[in-house]
Design an enzyme around this catalytic site. Structure first.
Site, PDB file in Angstrom:
ATOM      1  N   HIS A   1       1.606   4.342  -2.769  1.00 36.02           N
ATOM      2  CA  HIS A   1       1.657   5.799  -2.568  1.00 36.02           C
ATOM      3  C   HIS A   1       2.946   6.380  -3.154  1.00 36.02           C
ATOM      4  O   HIS A   1       2.928   7.407  -3.819  1.00 36.02           O
ATOM      5  CB  HIS A   1       1.578   6.150  -1.082  1.00 36.02           C
TER       6      HIS A   1
ATOM      7  N   HIS B   1       0.837  -1.203   0.000  1.00 34.85           N
ATOM      8  CA  HIS B   1       0.000   0.000   0.000  1.00 34.85           C
ATOM      9  C   HIS B   1       0.874   1.256   0.000  1.00 34.85           C
ATOM     10  O   HIS B   1       0.668   2.173  -0.803  1.00 34.85           O
ATOM     11  CB  HIS B   1      -0.917  -0.023   1.235  1.00 34.85           C
ATOM     12  N   GLU B   2       1.862   1.291   0.873  1.00 30.75           N
ATOM     13  CA  GLU B   2       2.753   2.449   0.957  1.00 30.75           C
ATOM     14  C   GLU B   2       3.632   2.570  -0.286  1.00 30.75           C
ATOM     15  O   GLU B   2       3.920   3.679  -0.747  1.00 30.75           O
ATOM     16  CB  GLU B   2       3.592   2.409   2.231  1.00 30.75           C
TER      17      GLU B   2
END
Length: 143
Positions: free
Chosen positions: A72, A68-69
């Site tokens: 980003h 997820h990071e």
């Protein structure tokens, strides 16, 4: 935004869908810290990219948090999400959905689904660290 294409190129270029291995190849540091109620976040200081994962989060969630990071970092390079959520009325829902979609596509690439077509899709998602409820972000139908 072509999230599936971005993920497919990333997997092809790194020969893996493991978010930790990809971070290592991209010189992104992964740190485990006590982050309270936050599962993770990412930042860049002096061109050093870092993904912070809550050491108290369940271990089976660590790959999803990292993916997820990483989403980003690759999709939202110039977006300061903590600033937007704290000091503006800008909705970050779309940005978070995109990072979740990136993580699901990375952890469950189409090739993995095709190889394991006899397994239940939800079981496969759980085995790869995808939190319950997010497996629906996968854009193909698994039969």
């Amino acid at each position: 935004m072509d999230i599936k294409g971005t993920v497919n190129r990333l997997i092809k270029n790194n020969n893996t869908n493991n978010p930790f291995s990809i971070c290592k190849a991209l010189d992104i540091v992964v740190k485990y810290e006590n982050l309270g109620a936050i599962l993770g976040y990412c930042d860049t200081h002096f061109r050093m990219k870092t993904i912070h994962i809550n050491e108290n989060a369940p271990e089976e969630l660590h790959p999803f948090i990292c993916a997820h990071e990483l989403g980003h970092m690759l999709l939202h390079k110039d977006v300061n999400i903590p600033f937007l959520s704290r000091y503006t009325l800008f909705s970050i829902d779309k940005i978070e959905r995109q990072a979740n979609s990136f993580a699901v596509e990375l952890l469950l690439p189409d090739s993995l689904l095709k190889e394991n077509n006899e397994l239940n899709f939800y079981c496969l998602a759980k085995c790869h660290g995808i939190p319950e409820g997010l497996e629906g972000l996968k854009q193909i139908y698994f039969k």
